[in-house]
Design a protein around this motif. Structure first.
Motif, PDB file in Angstrom:
ATOM      1  N   SER A 118       0.836  -1.200   0.000  1.00 19.73           N
ATOM      2  CA  SER A 118       0.000   0.000   0.000  1.00 19.73           C
ATOM      3  C   SER A 118       0.867   1.246   0.000  1.00 19.73           C
ATOM      4  CB  SER A 118      -0.919   0.008   1.229  1.00 19.73           C
ATOM      5  OG  SER A 118      -0.157  -0.065   2.425  1.00 19.73           O
ATOM      6  N   ARG A 121      -2.297   7.199   2.049  1.00 23.22           N
ATOM      7  CA  ARG A 121      -3.499   7.807   1.478  1.00 23.22           C
ATOM      8  C   ARG A 121      -3.472   9.311   1.736  1.00 23.22           C
ATOM      9  NH1 ARG A 121      -8.988   5.940   4.126  1.00 23.22           N
ATOM     10  NH2 ARG A 121      -8.003   7.092   5.839  1.00 23.22           N
ATOM     11  N   ALA A 274      -4.373   1.084  -1.491  1.00 23.44           N
ATOM     12  CA  ALA A 274      -3.708   0.012  -2.241  1.00 23.44           C
ATOM     13  C   ALA A 274      -2.772   0.587  -3.281  1.00 23.44           C
ATOM     14  CB  ALA A 274      -4.755  -0.881  -2.898  1.00 23.44           C
ATOM     15  N   SER A 275      -1.723  -0.144  -3.578  1.00 18.00           N
ATOM     16  CA  SER A 275      -0.757   0.283  -4.590  1.00 18.00           C
ATOM     17  C   SER A 275      -1.460   0.588  -5.909  1.00 18.00           C
ATOM     18  CB  SER A 275       0.278  -0.820  -4.810  1.00 18.00           C
ATOM     19  OG  SER A 275       1.039  -0.564  -5.976  1.00 18.00           O
ATOM     20  N   ARG A 288      -8.921  -1.824  -3.065  1.00 16.62           N
ATOM     21  CA  ARG A 288      -8.210  -3.094  -2.984  1.00 16.62           C
ATOM     22  C   ARG A 288      -8.795  -4.079  -3.999  1.00 16.62           C
ATOM     23  NH1 ARG A 288      -8.327  -4.766   3.224  1.00 16.62           N
ATOM     24  NH2 ARG A 288      -6.586  -6.138   2.625  1.00 16.62           N
ATOM     25  N   ASP A 308      -1.875  -5.933   1.496  1.00 17.22           N
ATOM     26  CA  ASP A 308      -2.593  -4.658   1.566  1.00 17.22           C
ATOM     27  C   ASP A 308      -3.304  -4.293   0.276  1.00 17.22           C
ATOM     28  OD1 ASP A 308      -1.427  -4.621   4.021  1.00 17.22           O
ATOM     29  OD2 ASP A 308      -0.399  -2.709   3.785  1.00 17.22           O
ATOM     30  N   CYS A 309      -2.862  -4.835  -0.866  1.00 18.33           N
ATOM     31  CA  CYS A 309      -3.439  -4.438  -2.150  1.00 18.33           C
ATOM     32  C   CYS A 309      -4.691  -5.227  -2.496  1.00 18.33           C
ATOM     33  CB  CYS A 309      -2.416  -4.576  -3.270  1.00 18.33           C
ATOM     34  SG  CYS A 309      -2.185  -6.284  -3.846  1.00 18.33           S
TER      35      CYS A 309
END
Length: 466
Positions: A118, A121, A274-275, A288, A308-309
């Motif tokens: 991630s 944000r 998320a990435s 995600r 996390d993605c």
């Protein structure tokens, strides 16, 4: 037979060397010898970072080398591609990578594991991008430490009380684990430093923790969250809950409740996203990537996403009646998902059924600096020294190698006995990467320029530092 020489074996590409990606690769190495698969790991760094302990790096409790384990030490026959993944062509089974040299490369795969993690944000807040400081990477933690120590040194030498107060004021935005632990650990650093720096007193230090939520760390439950708030409030932290940032300049932060905080330090830890790599690859849930319980990407055999993605279904919570629950982006889930994903890749190669991911949360731990902590291991609420023992014990057991465990234990002992050295290395300074830039010899002006500086100061009526 080397990976580059072997032919007719599947190529497995894993993106990301965080908790999920590293656990996946290490499991793959155990289950697949070099002559059975090509394993490639794509990541721009040369080490795997133990992210939960970054606040202790920023506060000087731990050395950077203690929380970053070299991948060369952990991996045996995986080929590492030093670069960042830019995009995926699922139909062509191709991953596009930008290497650390700036070169673009297309990497073909038979099986793909996406674990890019991630990113912080952020929101469209005036001045945030220019002045906000994160806590997601090792460089950010070290840079933040340099900055905080520099602010204290500048405050000690300040000519006005206004400047002294501004530089001794610090704001953390984000009442989750990262923000709370960062605030607590750096509060410890600044308070102790103020006792040692001539011109400062601990009473001058001011820390504010702001968050849009009306509770601190709601995942801990109201009781433990309240305990954590009282621990920090007793040490002087001011809370601005139900509040966020409206605008940021280099000398102040305006909050949404109308107040203004004069400060030159804004630490932004208001959640993760998320990435960007997973955008457009399929359906998403709050950014995600939606995957099955086996972490497979719907419609694309041989492609898995985790950590996390990915929105991996939380079967344990769903079994307890929480419909649509997905696993939270925590280290304990990421590490376990990585192992299951590796097993599923091996199963897919052998044509066997895939396994669903199931894990019941073991609890949460939060380090609040020194002997202070709150924790809920296996649902048991703890605070104070018992919680700190549980917290540090969990971190030691979760670290990737014995070497890391020994280093962290040694750092904790030495810091407890000797304290902090208050050393900054100025790695975050924007300096030319030249001999003169590194050694600051480019800062010396000619005599005529010095005379102009002195004349300007005298005309402005400024006092020189004695």
């Amino acid at each position: 037979m080397t990976q580059t020489q072997a032919a007719g074996v599947p190529r497995i590409v894993v993106v990301g060397a965080g908790f999920a990606g590293l656990a996946c690769v290490r499991r793959l190495e155990k289950r697949l010898p070099p002559d059975k698969a090509h394993i490639l790991l794509v990541d721009p760094t040369s080490g795997s970072l133990y992210l939960p302990l970054l606040p202790q790096v920023a506060s000087g409790v731990l050395a950077a080398s203690s929380v970053a384990v070299p991948l060369a030490r952990l991996l045996k026959h995986t080929v590492r591609v030093p670069g960042g993944a830019l995009g995926v062509d699922l139909a062509a089974k191709t991953l596009y990578v930008k290497k650390i040299t700036g070169e673009d490369e297309a990497v073909k795969y038979d099986y793909l594991v996406l674990a890019p993690g991630s990113v912080t944000r952020t929101f469209d807040i005036p001045g945030l991008a220019e002045h906000g400081r994160g806590m997601k990477t090792l460089k950010q933690a070290l840079n933040l430490r340099d900055h905080v120590i520099a602010q204290l040194e500048l405050a000690a030498a300040a000519n006005t009380e206004e400047e002294k107060r501004r530089r001794c004021s610090f704001l953390v935005v984000g009442g989750g684990y990262a923000g709370t632990e960062t605030c607590a650990c750096l509060l410890e650093l600044t308070t102790n430093a103020a006792r040692r720096l001539t011109g400062l007193e601990p009473e001058m230090i001011s820390w504010t923790l702001a968050d849009l939520a009306d509770k601190l760390m709601p995942e801990l439950g109201e009781d433990l969250g309240g305990v954590a708030m009282r621990m920090l409030a007793k040490r002087g932290v001011t809370f601005k809950l139900g509040t966020s940032v409206a605008a940021v300049t280099d000398t102040e932060v305006k909050l949404t409740d109308g107040t203004t905080i004069p400060t030159e330090t804004l630490v932004w830890t208001a959640g993760v996203a998320a990435s960007p790599l997973v955008r457009g690859l399929g359906e998403t849930l709050h950014g995600r990537l939606v995957v099955g319980a086996d972490m497979g990407l719907p419609g694309w055999d041989g492609v898995f996403a985790l950590g996390d993605c990915a929105a991996v279904p939380d079967l344990a919570k769903q079994r307890d009646g929480v419909q649509g629950a997905v696993c939270p982006p925590t280290a304990q889930h990421a590490m376990r998902q990585g192992k299951v994903a590796a097993d599923n890749v091996v199963a897919a190669i052998g044509g066997r059924p895939l396994r669903e991911y199931f894990h019941k949360d073991l609890g949460l731990v939060v380090d609040l600096g020194g002997p202070r902590a709150v924790a809920r291991p296996l649902g048991i609420p703890l605070s104070g020294i018992p919680a700190q023992i549980a917290t540090r014990g969990y971190h030691i057991m979760a670290m990737h190698s014995l070497r890391s465990r020994l280093r962290v234990l040694g750092n904790w002992v030495s810091h407890g006995v000797a304290g902090d050295d208050l050393l900054r290395v100025d790695m975050g300074m924007d300096r030319p990467r030249t001999l003169a830039g590194y050694e600051f010899t480019d800062m010396y002006p000619d005599p005529e320029h010095i005379a102009g500086i002195i004349e300007g100061l005298e005309s402005d009526g400024r006092e020189q530092v004695e």
